[in-house]
Design an enzyme around this catalytic site. Structure first.
Site, short mmCIF file in Angstrom:
data_model
loop_
_atom_site.label_atom_id
_atom_site.label_comp_id
_atom_site.label_asym_id
_atom_site.label_seq_id
_atom_site.Cartn_x
_atom_site.Cartn_y
_atom_site.Cartn_z
N LYS A 1 74.58 -20.50 -7.94
CA LYS A 1 75.09 -21.06 -6.68
C LYS A 1 74.50 -20.33 -5.48
CE LYS A 1 79.51 -22.08 -8.86
NZ LYS A 1 80.69 -21.28 -9.19
N ARG B 1 73.66 -5.88 -17.15
CA ARG B 1 72.30 -6.15 -17.63
C ARG B 1 71.65 -7.12 -16.66
NH1 ARG B 1 70.47 -7.45 -23.66
NH2 ARG B 1 70.74 -5.19 -23.63
N HIS C 1 67.23 1.34 -20.62
CA HIS C 1 68.38 0.87 -21.40
C HIS C 1 69.01 2.13 -22.01
CE1 HIS C 1 71.08 -1.40 -23.69
NE2 HIS C 1 70.28 -2.18 -24.38
N ARG D 1 74.80 -8.61 -28.90
CA ARG D 1 75.15 -7.32 -29.48
C ARG D 1 75.59 -6.31 -28.43
NH1 ARG D 1 71.63 -5.56 -34.14
NH2 ARG D 1 71.23 -7.73 -33.68
N THR D 2 74.76 -6.14 -27.39
CA THR D 2 75.08 -5.11 -26.41
C THR D 2 76.39 -5.45 -25.70
OG1 THR D 2 72.74 -4.72 -26.12
CG2 THR D 2 74.19 -3.83 -24.44
#
Lengths: 325, 426
Positions: A95, A117, A147, A67-68
């Site tokens: 990696k 995020r 957030h 969603r975000t």
């Protein structure tokens, strides 16, 4: 390196958007006002403005999100920016590349803004403190810290429904301890001057110093906590809380803290019910409440695009002058 | 062979008279051969005019990670003992969590030999309490002691089984080896990275509650009584631990404690802004905890101040706060941070020096830490009035990870002597 200095330039203009902490009421209101102007674009047949044409925005998601990430992508595209989606959990870090190397490599590709995020609290601050001048960082969620775009879309939703913040009593229910959403919502609500913020959860899900550190009233009894409140924000319960001995079962959680139609009667008659999504039906709230006429859960998603458009355009630096190549 | 040196007109504190006097010190073949008049037949190859300077026994640091063997990207015996010399430290005591772990005489011997070749300070090892620090089998403590280990410890690794812990303490007591303990309940620690308090709550940093320390202290105090071992608690951080240790000492249980110098100056507030140089273990706690630790230092519950030296390469601190490695490069700030307590009127100068010299010597059961004739010529000259600014970029340690960059200090080490050899002069 305080949050205030990092987020604002010398003219108090937004430079990065990392946390609600350190931003004043005026700035939050400016974001809400700007969001208002972008809401109208959504209603047009051509849902696009040229505000960020020629700018490159990279979505850096170290944690999964549908969603975000999608709403950020839509917001950027409606502003005419070029968007890079990088699913980092399956590429660079596996990696062995450090976060700083990832930043430097993408900066070298002339990315103007990063939407990140990350699972670690403070990750956005870290990135912002090392970003080149002219590059902006937007926090799309860092660990259990912040957030802020979610909080702003929630504030926008509340203002849209309620008008004035000052008389409001707001209850946030659920896992406050692990919730970056709750921390940002609490700071935004207090900055915007609501009458009272309550948090409701068992002791295992409330930070030890919630009252002192966050400025909230703490309730462990759901029925007492939601009495007469104007807004109820339900938080998503993560399934892993059961294995960490924080809760015995979803069943008992729903019994004690689930939002049902009966419980909703205790709140103010025109109570607004919110949830940042995705909902666990029957765990946090009954389906009848989630889909009921007090619920604004889907509006939150719609508004999220406009609010993120506002934040992206406010934080974008006018030129990349001074950038090292 | 170290040269003959005379240090002239130094201010020296005489503990027997509890008074300060100005005198000369004469060094030969690594020893202090005379204090006061030049002995007959002594001719100094070098004379140092120490007028106005304060002479102390070299600092003994109970908790120094040199990073060698195993983590040479963070530091080496040469780099870190050079930093020690600059800090006035002449003896460093290293925890066993090197790679390989110091759990056999061979590893202890390896470190001893490398140090002998290159070190600018005396390097003493703490042996492992359990093999590989795995918390399951005892080490050969008698052999470790014979090979020079001054204590045993499980460093920061857990001994999850209290029966094994009790037996390890009993076995250590058999050979009269002190047991150094980093009190930490690993389950309660729960991968936290900051004190579970207001700042961590606000920043969403996983918290380490005080109980992670105090539960471990309580367990160790009970086992100390039954086992008869000398337990030394390292780097305590909570007010409650100070209180518990005070009660235990009153009851006559053989327990001692030290505190890291930074814990006496910083608090959880310094973590605000996600400063990774303040990512420490144990974490910086509240102002009330800091004040209780200071009180413990002033009243003697805590009998040594250590550096808790953990140098890191730059990359170890260049990440989001929880992903950074904990620790501070601290040898070069140990003395100035301790002298600051004198300036702040918490303790007097002789007490401050005792906390860095005779205090740790007693804990580690070393026959050093005092300026006496016949003792090793491990000495440090301090210009007590000199004000200076600490700069991380000028540190001699390989690790520049310090939260004290830019701090103003008073009191500067002008010379350090290790076994009669000048290892630092500006």
């Amino acid at each position: 390196m305080s949050a205030v200095n990092l987020q604002l330039d010398e003219n108090n203009k937004l430079r990065h958007f990392l946390s609600i902490e350190g931003l004043n009421r005026d700035l939050l209101l400016r974001i809400l006002d700007s969001s208002e102007s972008f809401i109208n674009i959504t209603d047009r047949s051509v849902k696009k403005v040229p505000a960020l044409r020629g700018k490159v925005i990279a979505n850096l998601f170290f944690e999964n999100s549908t969603r975000t990430r999608t709403t950020f992508e839509l917001a950027a595209k409606r502003l005419s920016a070029d968007v890079l989606n990088l699913n980092i959990s399956t590429s660079a870090t596996s990696k062995g590349e450090t976060l700083l190397d990832t930043l430097r490599n993408l900066e070298a590709m002339d990315v103007d803004m990063f939407v990140m995020r990350h699972g670690d609290s403070g990750a956005a601050h870290f990135l912002a403190s090392h970003a080149n001048p002219g590059v902006s960082i937007i926090n799309a969620g860092d660990g259990q810290h912040s957030h802020p775009t979610q909080a702003m879309l929630d504030m926008y939703t509340i203002r849209r429904v309620k008008g004035d913040f000052t008389p409001l009593r707001v209850a946030i229910v659920g896992d406050i301890l692990h919730s970056r959403v709750a921390r940002s919502q609490i700071m935004a609500l207090n900055t915007l001057g609501v009458s009272e913020v309550r948090v409701i959860a068992p002791r295992t899900l409330i930070p030890s110093y919630a009252r002192e550190s966050l400025g909230v009233h703490v309730y462990h009894d759901m029925d007492q906590g939601i009495r007469d409140v104007d807004v109820i924000i339900m938080l998503r319960l993560q399934k892993e809380r059961m294995s960490g001995a924080l809760l015995p079962s979803e069943h008992e959680y729903f019994q004690c803290y689930g939002l049902t139609e009966e419980r909703l009667q205790l709140a103010a008659a025109d109570v607004t019910v919110m949830h940042p999504g995705p909902i666990n039906r029957g765990v946090e709230m009954a389906t009848a409440v989630a889909d009921g006429n007090h619920s604004v859960i889907l509006q939150q998603v719609t508004y999220g695009i406009a609010v993120r458009m506002a934040i992206l355009s406010m934080a974008m630096q006018p030129s990349s002058a001074g950038r090292e190549v | 062979m170290s040269p003959t040196i005379s240090i002239l007109h130094a201010r020296l504190h005489d503990p027997s008279a509890d008074a300060e006097r100005v005198t000369d010190i004469h060094l030969s073949e690594g020893k202090i051969v005379a204090i006061g008049d030049t002995p007959a037949g002594f001719s100094a190859a070098q004379q140092i005019d120490a007028a106005g300077h304060y002479l102390i026994s070299g600092i003994i640091d109970l908790n120094t990670r040199l990073r060698e063997p195993g983590q040479e990207q963070k530091g080496t015996i040469i780099s870190e003992t050079t930093a020690a010399a600059r800090g006035g430290v002449t003896t460093v005591i290293c925890p066993p969590d090197t790679d390989p772990v110091i759990d056999t005489p061979a590893v202890a011997e390896l470190i001893r030999r490398r140090a002998k070749q290159s070190a600018q300070a005396r390097v003493l090892s703490v042996g492992a309490l359990t093999r590989g620090l795995a918390g399951e089998q005892l080490t050969e403590m008698a052999a470790l002691k014979s090979s020079g280990c001054i204590a045993v410890s499980n460093a920061r690794r857990p001994v999850r089984n209290n029966l094994i812990l009790k037996r390890a303490l009993e076995y250590a007591a058999t050979w009269q080896i002190p047991v150094f303990v980093n009190p930490l309940d690993h389950a309660l620690n729960n991968s936290g990275c900051a004190h579970d308090g207001r700042v961590a709550n606000r920043l969403g940093l996983p918290g380490i509650p005080c109980s992670a320390e105090t539960v471990a202290v309580a367990t160790m105090l009970e086992l100390a009584q039954e086992s008869g071992a000398h337990i030394h608690f390292q780097k305590i951080s909570t007010a409650r631990a100070v209180e518990m240790l005070h009660e235990a000492q009153i009851k006559g249980i053989h327990v001692t404690a030290d505190v890291a110098a930074h814990q006496l100056h910083l608090t959880e507030m310094d973590v605000d802004g996600f400063d990774s140089n303040c990512h420490l273990l144990p974490p910086l706690r509240t102002l009330a905890d800091r004040n209780a630790l200071r009180q413990g230092v002033a009243e003697g519950v805590i009998s040594a101040i250590c550096s808790g030296h953990e140098p890191h390469e730059a990359d170890a601190k260049l990440a989001p706060f929880p992903a950074t490695e904990p620790g501070i490069s601290a040898l070069e700030t140990l003395l100035p941070l301790t002298l600051r307590l004198v300036d702040e009127k918490l303790i007097d100068l002789p007490r401050a020096i005792a906390l860095l010299t005779s205090g740790p010597a007693e804990i580690a059961e070393l026959d050093s830490g005092r300026v006496t004739v016949g003792a090793d010529a491990d000495l440090c000259l301090i210009d007590l009035d000199r004000e200076w600014q600490f700069a991380a970029e000028n540190m001699l340690s390989a690790g520049h990870n310090t939260p004290f960059d830019g701090w103003e200090f008073k009191g500067y080490v002008t010379h350090t002597f290790f076994e009669g050899r000048m290892t630092w002069s500006e």
